[in-house]
Design an enzyme around this catalytic site. Sequence first.
Site, PDB file in Angstrom:
ATOM      1  N   HIS A   1     -31.160 -34.010 -44.582  1.00 23.71           N
ATOM      2  CA  HIS A   1     -31.433 -33.131 -43.435  1.00 23.71           C
ATOM      3  C   HIS A   1     -32.807 -32.488 -43.626  1.00 23.71           C
ATOM      4  O   HIS A   1     -33.189 -32.162 -44.746  1.00 23.71           O
ATOM      5  CB  HIS A   1     -30.332 -32.059 -43.328  1.00 23.71           C
ATOM      6  CG  HIS A   1     -30.415 -31.303 -42.040  1.00 23.71           C
ATOM      7  ND1 HIS A   1     -31.331 -30.306 -41.840  1.00 23.71           N
ATOM      8  CD2 HIS A   1     -29.735 -31.431 -40.875  1.00 23.71           C
ATOM      9  CE1 HIS A   1     -31.194 -29.840 -40.602  1.00 23.71           C
ATOM     10  NE2 HIS A   1     -30.226 -30.509 -39.995  1.00 23.71           N
TER      11      HIS A   1
ATOM     12  N   GLU B   1     -33.570 -36.624 -35.992  1.00 21.37           N
ATOM     13  CA  GLU B   1     -33.659 -35.203 -35.683  1.00 21.37           C
ATOM     14  C   GLU B   1     -35.117 -34.759 -35.775  1.00 21.37           C
ATOM     15  O   GLU B   1     -35.593 -34.423 -36.869  1.00 21.37           O
ATOM     16  CB  GLU B   1     -32.831 -34.385 -36.677  1.00 21.37           C
ATOM     17  CG  GLU B   1     -31.358 -34.721 -36.656  1.00 21.37           C
ATOM     18  CD  GLU B   1     -30.510 -33.570 -37.161  1.00 21.37           C
ATOM     19  OE1 GLU B   1     -29.632 -33.128 -36.411  1.00 21.37           O
ATOM     20  OE2 GLU B   1     -30.750 -33.086 -38.281  1.00 21.37           O
TER      21      GLU B   1
ATOM     22  N   ASN C   1     -22.665 -29.951 -37.393  1.00 14.59           N
ATOM     23  CA  ASN C   1     -23.211 -29.482 -38.670  1.00 14.59           C
ATOM     24  C   ASN C   1     -23.183 -27.954 -38.646  1.00 14.59           C
ATOM     25  O   ASN C   1     -24.011 -27.325 -37.991  1.00 14.59           O
ATOM     26  CB  ASN C   1     -24.651 -30.010 -38.811  1.00 14.59           C
ATOM     27  CG  ASN C   1     -25.334 -29.506 -40.069  1.00 14.59           C
ATOM     28  OD1 ASN C   1     -24.702 -28.889 -40.925  1.00 14.59           O
ATOM     29  ND2 ASN C   1     -26.627 -29.780 -40.176  1.00 14.59           N
ATOM     30  N   TRP C   2     -22.210 -27.386 -39.342  1.00 15.02           N
ATOM     31  CA  TRP C   2     -22.034 -25.922 -39.282  1.00 15.02           C
ATOM     32  C   TRP C   2     -23.069 -25.185 -40.126  1.00 15.02           C
ATOM     33  O   TRP C   2     -23.153 -23.961 -40.075  1.00 15.02           O
ATOM     34  CB  TRP C   2     -20.608 -25.541 -39.730  1.00 15.02           C
ATOM     35  CG  TRP C   2     -19.522 -26.085 -38.831  1.00 15.02           C
ATOM     36  CD1 TRP C   2     -19.686 -26.818 -37.673  1.00 15.02           C
ATOM     37  CD2 TRP C   2     -18.097 -25.959 -39.006  1.00 15.02           C
ATOM     38  NE1 TRP C   2     -18.474 -27.151 -37.132  1.00 15.02           N
ATOM     39  CE2 TRP C   2     -17.473 -26.631 -37.923  1.00 15.02           C
ATOM     40  CE3 TRP C   2     -17.299 -25.345 -39.974  1.00 15.02           C
ATOM     41  CZ2 TRP C   2     -16.077 -26.698 -37.786  1.00 15.02           C
ATOM     42  CZ3 TRP C   2     -15.899 -25.413 -39.837  1.00 15.02           C
ATOM     43  CH2 TRP C   2     -15.307 -26.085 -38.754  1.00 15.02           C
ATOM     44  N   LYS C   3     -23.814 -25.912 -40.935  1.00 13.97           N
ATOM     45  CA  LYS C   3     -24.852 -25.319 -41.800  1.00 13.97           C
ATOM     46  C   LYS C   3     -24.282 -24.142 -42.603  1.00 13.97           C
ATOM     47  O   LYS C   3     -23.120 -24.168 -42.991  1.00 13.97           O
ATOM     48  CB  LYS C   3     -26.076 -24.915 -40.965  1.00 13.97           C
ATOM     49  CG  LYS C   3     -26.610 -26.085 -40.134  1.00 13.97           C
ATOM     50  CD  LYS C   3     -27.955 -25.835 -39.516  1.00 13.97           C
ATOM     51  CE  LYS C   3     -28.373 -27.050 -38.698  1.00 13.97           C
ATOM     52  NZ  LYS C   3     -29.699 -26.931 -38.118  1.00 13.97           N
TER      53      LYS C   3
ATOM     54  N   SER D   1     -31.257 -29.391 -30.942  1.00 13.22           N
ATOM     55  CA  SER D   1     -30.971 -28.656 -29.706  1.00 13.22           C
ATOM     56  C   SER D   1     -30.193 -29.485 -28.683  1.00 13.22           C
ATOM     57  O   SER D   1     -30.379 -29.342 -27.475  1.00 13.22           O
ATOM     58  CB  SER D   1     -32.256 -28.102 -29.081  1.00 13.22           C
ATOM     59  OG  SER D   1     -32.870 -27.194 -29.982  1.00 13.22           O
TER      60      SER D   1
ATOM     61  N   GLU E   1     -33.864 -29.620 -43.181  1.00 18.61           N
ATOM     62  CA  GLU E   1     -33.862 -28.314 -43.860  1.00 18.61           C
ATOM     63  C   GLU E   1     -33.809 -28.502 -45.372  1.00 18.61           C
ATOM     64  O   GLU E   1     -34.373 -27.706 -46.122  1.00 18.61           O
ATOM     65  CB  GLU E   1     -32.678 -27.465 -43.345  1.00 18.61           C
ATOM     66  CG  GLU E   1     -32.964 -26.956 -41.931  1.00 18.61           C
ATOM     67  CD  GLU E   1     -31.729 -26.759 -41.064  1.00 18.61           C
ATOM     68  OE1 GLU E   1     -30.607 -26.718 -41.593  1.00 18.61           O
ATOM     69  OE2 GLU E   1     -31.908 -26.656 -39.830  1.00 18.61           O
TER      70      GLU E   1
ATOM     71  N   GLY F   1     -32.865 -26.321 -33.724  1.00 20.44           N
ATOM     72  CA  GLY F   1     -32.663 -24.875 -33.610  1.00 20.44           C
ATOM     73  C   GLY F   1     -33.722 -24.175 -32.766  1.00 20.44           C
ATOM     74  O   GLY F   1     -33.805 -22.944 -32.774  1.00 20.44           O
TER      75      GLY F   1
ATOM     76  N   GLY G   1     -26.000 -28.900 -34.267  1.00 17.68           N
ATOM     77  CA  GLY G   1     -26.035 -27.704 -35.099  1.00 17.68           C
ATOM     78  C   GLY G   1     -25.444 -26.518 -34.349  1.00 17.68           C
ATOM     79  O   GLY G   1     -24.222 -26.379 -34.227  1.00 17.68           O
ATOM     80  N   GLY G   2     -26.310 -25.670 -33.804  1.00 14.64           N
ATOM     81  CA  GLY G   2     -25.899 -24.432 -33.136  1.00 14.64           C
ATOM     82  C   GLY G   2     -24.731 -24.590 -32.181  1.00 14.64           C
ATOM     83  O   GLY G   2     -23.768 -23.801 -32.231  1.00 14.64           O
TER      84      GLY G   2
HETATM   85  P1  PGA Z   1     -29.431 -27.744 -33.720  1.00 14.02           P
HETATM   86  O1  PGA Z   1     -29.374 -28.408 -35.174  1.00 14.02           O
HETATM   87  O2  PGA Z   1     -28.442 -28.485 -32.863  1.00 14.02           O
HETATM   88  O3  PGA Z   1     -29.053 -26.315 -33.934  1.00 14.02           O
HETATM   89  O4  PGA Z   1     -30.825 -27.910 -33.211  1.00 14.02           O
HETATM   90  C1  PGA Z   1     -29.192 -29.790 -35.340  1.00 14.02           C
HETATM   91  C2  PGA Z   1     -29.173 -30.120 -36.801  1.00 14.02           C
HETATM   92  O5  PGA Z   1     -29.985 -29.553 -37.559  1.00 14.02           O
HETATM   93  O6  PGA Z   1     -28.359 -30.945 -37.273  1.00 14.02           O
END
Ligand code: PGA
Length: 252
Positions: A99, A169, A9-11, A215, A101, A175, A236-237
């Site tokens: 998600h 998640e 997930n490149w956000k 994470s 967010e 993150g 994500g990251g």
């Molecule tokens: P993260 O994000 O790996 O940076 O914790 C995961 C996500 O939100 O899909």
Amino acid sequence: MRKKIVAGNWKMNKSLSEAIALLEALDDSYETYATEAVEVVVAPPFPYLFSIKESVRNKNIAIKVAAQNCHHEEKGAYTGEVSASMLSSIGIDYIIIGHSERRQYFNENSAQLKNKIQQAFSNNLTPIYCVGESLAEREANRHFEIVEQQLTEVLAGISPQAKFVVAYEPVWAIGTGKTASVNQAQEMHAFIRAVLQTILSPDTAAATSVLYGGSCNAQNAKDLFACTDIDGGLIGGASLDATQFITIIKSF
Ligand code: PGA
């Protein structure tokens, strides 16, 4: 029999040239990590979806492309929004829905998410439906109740033939560098499967891939993916760096 999936997930990150460079890097080492057993998915920001999908097609690699969101209505006067049918028309495979967010910053609620899931199904896109509790909810020992509610409100009543993916998640792990322990993750994944069995069917519960996100990285992926009910990760990251992402894919 369940699909193993590693999705990046490149956000809201990267310029177009950086996004293309990341895909090039995934293409360059494709032979080193591609297997029939693991489906690799990338979820770039909206403006790059078409180019990334075209590159994947031209390179003839089996990487699937996901959108990070879609609108809950079919079409109409919703300035700035993107519909599931538009995504389908450019050949997108998956849509990340719900998600944390989006729930947190855009107040997405279960009624909207249910409609988004229906939009995905109507347009032959596979939803990756995200669930997870906040830190306060876990500390109050309400994590099972919250996740059960998120699953029930959105997935109960969907067609028994519908194909979807769930991503667990925990919000406190996204993150933050704070991963759920292997036991916490496996326990919740088994619980999610039990809820799917109750609200849908034993067959659906057994066939649905449940991914861990929060994470997840090159160091901890192997232990997480070794759990019976963890079928991969939503990353994500660590998905923004090709080397790390490839190490995670190879963790299976
Ligand atoms: P993260 O994000 O790996 O940076 O914790 C995961 C996500 O939100 O899909």
